[in-house]
Design a protein around this motif. Structure first.
Motif, short mmCIF file in Angstrom:
data_model
loop_
_atom_site.label_atom_id
_atom_site.label_comp_id
_atom_site.label_asym_id
_atom_site.label_seq_id
_atom_site.Cartn_x
_atom_site.Cartn_y
_atom_site.Cartn_z
N ALA A 120 43.58 -86.48 -83.09
CA ALA A 120 43.20 -87.64 -82.26
C ALA A 120 43.01 -87.16 -80.83
N ASP A 121 43.95 -87.42 -79.96
CA ASP A 121 43.84 -86.93 -78.58
C ASP A 121 44.53 -85.58 -78.46
N TYR A 122 44.04 -84.77 -77.55
CA TYR A 122 44.61 -83.44 -77.33
C TYR A 122 44.98 -83.28 -75.86
N VAL A 123 46.22 -82.89 -75.63
CA VAL A 123 46.73 -82.65 -74.29
C VAL A 123 47.32 -81.25 -74.26
N ASP A 124 47.10 -80.55 -73.16
CA ASP A 124 47.69 -79.22 -73.01
C ASP A 124 48.55 -79.20 -71.76
N PHE A 125 49.81 -78.78 -71.94
CA PHE A 125 50.73 -78.69 -70.81
C PHE A 125 50.73 -77.27 -70.22
N TYR A 126 51.68 -77.03 -69.35
CA TYR A 126 51.71 -75.80 -68.52
C TYR A 126 53.18 -75.53 -68.24
N ALA A 127 53.98 -75.44 -69.35
CA ALA A 127 55.44 -75.62 -69.26
C ALA A 127 56.23 -74.33 -69.11
N SER A 128 55.55 -73.18 -69.09
CA SER A 128 56.28 -71.92 -68.92
C SER A 128 56.33 -71.55 -67.45
N GLU A 129 57.54 -71.45 -66.93
CA GLU A 129 57.69 -71.09 -65.52
C GLU A 129 57.12 -69.70 -65.25
N GLN A 130 57.34 -68.77 -66.19
CA GLN A 130 56.85 -67.41 -65.98
C GLN A 130 55.32 -67.38 -65.98
N GLY A 162 37.79 -82.61 -80.40
CA GLY A 162 36.74 -82.40 -81.40
C GLY A 162 36.40 -80.95 -81.64
N THR A 163 36.89 -80.03 -80.78
CA THR A 163 36.59 -78.62 -80.99
C THR A 163 37.85 -77.85 -81.39
N ARG A 333 48.51 -91.95 -80.56
CA ARG A 333 47.83 -92.22 -81.83
C ARG A 333 48.30 -91.21 -82.87
N THR A 334 48.29 -91.61 -84.11
CA THR A 334 48.57 -90.66 -85.19
C THR A 334 47.56 -89.53 -85.09
#
Ligand code: CA
Length: 414
Positions: A120-130, A162-163, A333-334
């Motif tokens: 469905a929706d795609y989110v990318d985080f940036y959670a590594s401090e290093q 979608g990709t 969303r699922t």
């Protein structure tokens, strides 16, 4: 009755990464019925046809697997997830199920794996401090490596669902616009700075209502499990386009995911406290539970191990990411997928991207075959695998996400 631990009638040894402590779900076809997708469960070197097994042994849940994807099962919720996992464990460990189940196991090497769910929706985080620190040092050498907001919220962006492609799908080198070194006018052509990013992805099962934030405490009610993600990145395109709005075409050409989704239930022994807990956080990100995860990554480039990033060092946990993702009332969303961001540990042998391993091309990465890489070349193959801490010292396998770079199409109109 004495229960012999993991001594399944399948003969899988204790501690096998695809043993009873793992049981990831995927979508497959085989040579016998290439048009019929089924939900499978990996066990040892075989795949259980769960679509057929549920019809036979758990008819009340068979509809969840009838489509051959995980979509309906994801939406079914945590009691269904627990019920099916308990049933699978019984079927694959207790002798009296052997006759009913054995003919539904197929060799893993004979199946074709597909995208396991409709993204469905795609989110990318940036959670590594290093990782964030390394990127800051590379691109802003005279400034603070971390931006002022970094330790206060998990930074992320919305990507292109979608990709998203399943492991094994070739990745075509993208063309785009970028500013060549030392020039003032941008050019157009194949990216010369193609990179990978090793990440963990979180798969949302149960949706939420628009306008209602999902607190971190409800993480396990909404998130079904995890997969491996390679966030392919064209650094030259990314750098030129992303001021001031962030990643766009430098990321959206392809994102690869592993075919197997490991349920959160398999990660109970891997839970650790994320470094951000105990710092001064706004309330919705504080006291969010120990959802850091002791998962060890391994990155291979053309078969050579180039890095072993430790997920346990990630600053933000996925429960915090979920709380942040929805704190404004954005609904789930699922099939939503949110990824952790590049996983990089403190040592150079633990960096999760070539950008860091070769320090923006300034220190090309030497490979054992005598070649070196500043960036990915055509025909290079990147394989990211991982395993989590399991019960009694065992490892729980997450499988692998693999992709090979294929040459760009001839550049189009300039
Ligand atoms: Ca990323």
């Amino acid at each position: 009755m004495t229960m012999v631990r993991a001594a399944s009638w399948l003969g899988i040894p204790d501690g096998h990464p695809r043993g009873l402590a793992s049981l990831p779900y995927g979508s497959f076809t085989d040579h016998a019925q290439p048009a019929r997708r089924r939900v499978g469960v990996a066990i040892g070197d075989r795949v259980l046809d769960l679509s057929a097994a549920a019809e036979r042994l758990l008819p009340g849940r068979a509809a969840d697997f009838a489509s051959g994807t995980l979509d309906a099962f994801l939406a079914a919720g945590s009691s269904a997830w627990a019920q099916v996992r308990a049933a699978l464990t019984a079927w694959l460990s207790q002798d009296h199920y052997r006759e009913a189940v054995e003919d539904l196991l197929v060799p893993a090497h004979g199946v074709t794996m597909h995208l396991p769910f409709t993204v469905a929706d795609y989110v990318d985080f940036y959670a590594s401090e290093q990782h964030a620190t390394n990127v800051g040092r590379i691109f802003r050498p005279d400034g603070e490596p971390l931006t002022p907001n970094w330790r206060h919220l998990p930074i992320g962006y919305h990507g292109r669902s979608g990709t998203i492609v399943v492991s094994g799908t070739p990745v075509r080198r993208p063309c785009g616009q970028f500013l060549p070194e030392g020039r003032s006018q941008p050019g157009y052509g194949p990216s010369a700075r193609l990179d990978f990013e090793a990440e963990l992805g979180f798969v949302v099962g149960v949706p939420s209502a628009l306008g209602e934030p999902v607190p971190a405490a409800r993480f396990a009610e909404h998130v079904f499990g995890v997969c491996l993600v390679n966030d392919w990145s064209a650094r030259d395109i990314q750098r030129w386009e992303s001021a001031p709005l962030g990643p766009f075409l430098g990321k959206s050409f392809a994102t690869s995911v592993s075919p197997w989704v490991l349920p959160l239930a398999a990660l109970e022994h891997a839970r650790v406290r994320p470094p951000s807990l105990g710092t001064d956080l706004v309330s919705y990100l504080a006291d969010t539970g120990d959802w850091g995860l002791d998962i060890q990554f391994e990155i291979r480039l053309n078969g050579h191990v180039v890095s072993r990033p430790p997920f346990a060092t990630m600053y933000w946990s996925p429960a915090q990411m979920l709380a942040h993702l929805t704190v404004n009332g954005a609904s789930l969303r699922t099939g939503d997928l949110f990824a952790s961001g590049t996983v990089s540990g403190p040592d150079p042998g633990q960096y999760g991207s070539l950008l860091e391993l070769a320090w923006a091309g300034r220190r090309p990465l030497a490979l054992p075959d005598g070649t070196a890489r500043a960036w990915l070349e055509d025909c290079d193959e990147v394989a990211i695998s991982a395993s989590a801490a399991g019960p009694d010292g065992a490892r729980v396998g997450l499988g692998e996400v693999r992709g090979q770079v294929v040459p760009a199409l001839a550049p189009g109109p300039r």
